[in-house]
Design a protein around this motif. Structure first.
Motif, PDB file in Angstrom:
ATOM      1  N   GLU A 234      26.034  18.228  29.444  1.00 32.05           N
ATOM      2  CA  GLU A 234      25.477  17.449  28.340  1.00 32.05           C
ATOM      3  C   GLU A 234      26.576  16.968  27.406  1.00 32.05           C
ATOM      4  N   VAL A 235      27.533  17.834  27.116  1.00 31.40           N
ATOM      5  CA  VAL A 235      28.667  17.433  26.270  1.00 31.40           C
ATOM      6  C   VAL A 235      29.449  16.307  26.936  1.00 31.40           C
ATOM      7  N   ALA A 236      29.694  16.433  28.232  1.00 28.08           N
ATOM      8  CA  ALA A 236      30.434  15.398  28.970  1.00 28.08           C
ATOM      9  C   ALA A 236      29.682  14.078  28.964  1.00 28.08           C
ATOM     10  N   ARG A 237      28.348  14.135  29.089  1.00 24.64           N
ATOM     11  CA  ARG A 237      27.536  12.906  29.088  1.00 24.64           C
ATOM     12  C   ARG A 237      27.636  12.197  27.746  1.00 24.64           C
ATOM     13  N   ILE A 238      27.515  12.943  26.645  1.00 24.15           N
ATOM     14  CA  ILE A 238      27.553  12.334  25.316  1.00 24.15           C
ATOM     15  C   ILE A 238      28.920  11.716  25.051  1.00 24.15           C
ATOM     16  N   ILE A 239      29.970  12.404  25.453  1.00 21.13           N
ATOM     17  CA  ILE A 239      31.313  11.855  25.244  1.00 21.13           C
ATOM     18  C   ILE A 239      31.535  10.612  26.088  1.00 21.13           C
ATOM     19  N   GLN A 240      31.043  10.612  27.311  1.00 17.24           N
ATOM     20  CA  GLN A 240      31.191   9.424  28.158  1.00 17.24           C
ATOM     21  C   GLN A 240      30.452   8.232  27.547  1.00 17.24           C
ATOM     22  N   GLU A 241      29.239   8.464  27.034  1.00 17.40           N
ATOM     23  CA  GLU A 241      28.484   7.384  26.398  1.00 17.40           C
ATOM     24  C   GLU A 241      29.207   6.888  25.145  1.00 17.40           C
ATOM     25  N   ALA A 242      29.797   7.803  24.387  1.00 17.93           N
ATOM     26  CA  ALA A 242      30.538   7.406  23.179  1.00 17.93           C
ATOM     27  C   ALA A 242      31.729   6.527  23.539  1.00 17.93           C
ATOM     28  N   VAL A 243      32.441   6.886  24.592  1.00 18.20           N
ATOM     29  CA  VAL A 243      33.581   6.071  25.042  1.00 18.20           C
ATOM     30  C   VAL A 243      33.113   4.670  25.420  1.00 18.20           C
TER      31      VAL A 243
END
Length: 290
Positions: free
Chosen positions: A87-96
């Motif tokens: 979930e953390v990786a998904r949110i960071i990818q979307e932010a990028v």
């Protein structure tokens, strides 16, 4: 003529919360391109302001929401310590994806998240897949960003001064001067502010009058500077490092009895020795054998 260029203090200014107030944010973008901007991924104008900032030469970073210890409304996609790594990786990818041209990331709020070692390890492991530095906004003294980054390629910076916790213009001026003095004393400092009208007025007035020995830089230009401990809150001054004190040994002194000890007769001494030998296991063993 003396030159201050080689030994100039470096001051990095980061303006957070971009994406909500284009009118004030555009005023920041008209100032020095050395001022960096931090964009909230899910703000209504995030993509627009990130692109515009980049086109005008400003360094862009992601202002990623992280859970605070206090109870308050949270931004969409706020990271929490109990989230899974996926979930953390998904949110960071979307932010990028939502903040183009970003070269770093800093936390929005986040005292609960950044003080969690396991939570920040998930963040650093996700950031390890991108070429992004992490600027710790230091919303809590016990931030775990540096230990969490161990074993990754993520490089860490730390905020030293908050410019505008107070919206009083004199207070903001004082905080700006404090950031300048830290840059002069320590070689560099990072100050974070927000696109408030009062902050805009102070920056417009004070940036043209920076001392000759202080240079405005982007945070990425400080990545090779040595870390100088944790940041301090806007209302406190940095403390001097504690010097280790040499160990002080104190002799125990003489053991003095309250009353004189009575002398032991020689016959009594021999009797005690004989009793001790008679009770020893070796003596008993020899007596059994012979």
């Amino acid at each position: 003529m003396l030159s201050f260029t080689a030994h100039a203090g470096k001051l990095a200014l980061v303006i957070d919360d971009f994406g909500y107030r284009p009118a004030e944010e555009n005023q920041i973008l008209q100032m020095s391109p050395q001022i960096s901007v931090s964009v909230l991924p899910d703000a209504p104008h995030s993509h627009e302001m990130a692109v515009k900032a980049h086109q005008l030469g400003h360094e862009v970073i992601i202002h990623l929401p992280m859970a605070p210890l206090s109870k308050q409304p949270l931004e969409k996609n706020t990271l929490t310590p109990d989230m899974s790594s996926a979930e953390v990786a998904r949110i960071i990818q979307e932010a990028v994806n939502k903040v183009p041209f970003a070269v770093g990331l800093n936390n929005h709020q986040g005292s609960k998240m950044t003080s969690s070692l396991s939570g920040m390890q998930k963040v650093m492991q996700a950031l390890d897949h991108y070429n992004l530095y992490f600027l710790d906004s230091m919303t809590i003294a016990g931030s775990q960003s540096i230990p969490a980054a161990q074993g990754t390629h993520v490089r860490i910076l730390k905020r030293r001064v908050f410019l505008d916790d107070s919206q009083n213009e004199a207070d903001i001026r004082q905080q700006f001067q404090r950031a300048v003095k830290l840059a002069q004393r320590d070689g560099y400092a990072i100050a974070i502010g927000h696109p408030h009208p009062t902050t805009v007025r102070v920056l417009r007035a004070m940036l043209p009058n920076l001392p000759a020995d202080v240079t405005l830089v982007r945070p990425s230009q400080l990545l090779n500077e040595p870390q100088r401990g944790t940041a301090v809150s806007a209302s406190t001054h940095p403390t001097s490092p504690v010097k280790p004190q040499p160990a002080r040994f104190k002799a125990p002194g003489l053991c003095v009895t309250r009353q004189p000890i009575a002398p032991v007769p020689a016959t009594r001494m021999l009797s005690v020795i004989a009793e001790s030998i008679a009770q020893s296991p070796l003596y008993k063993k020899l007596a059994d054998l012979f």
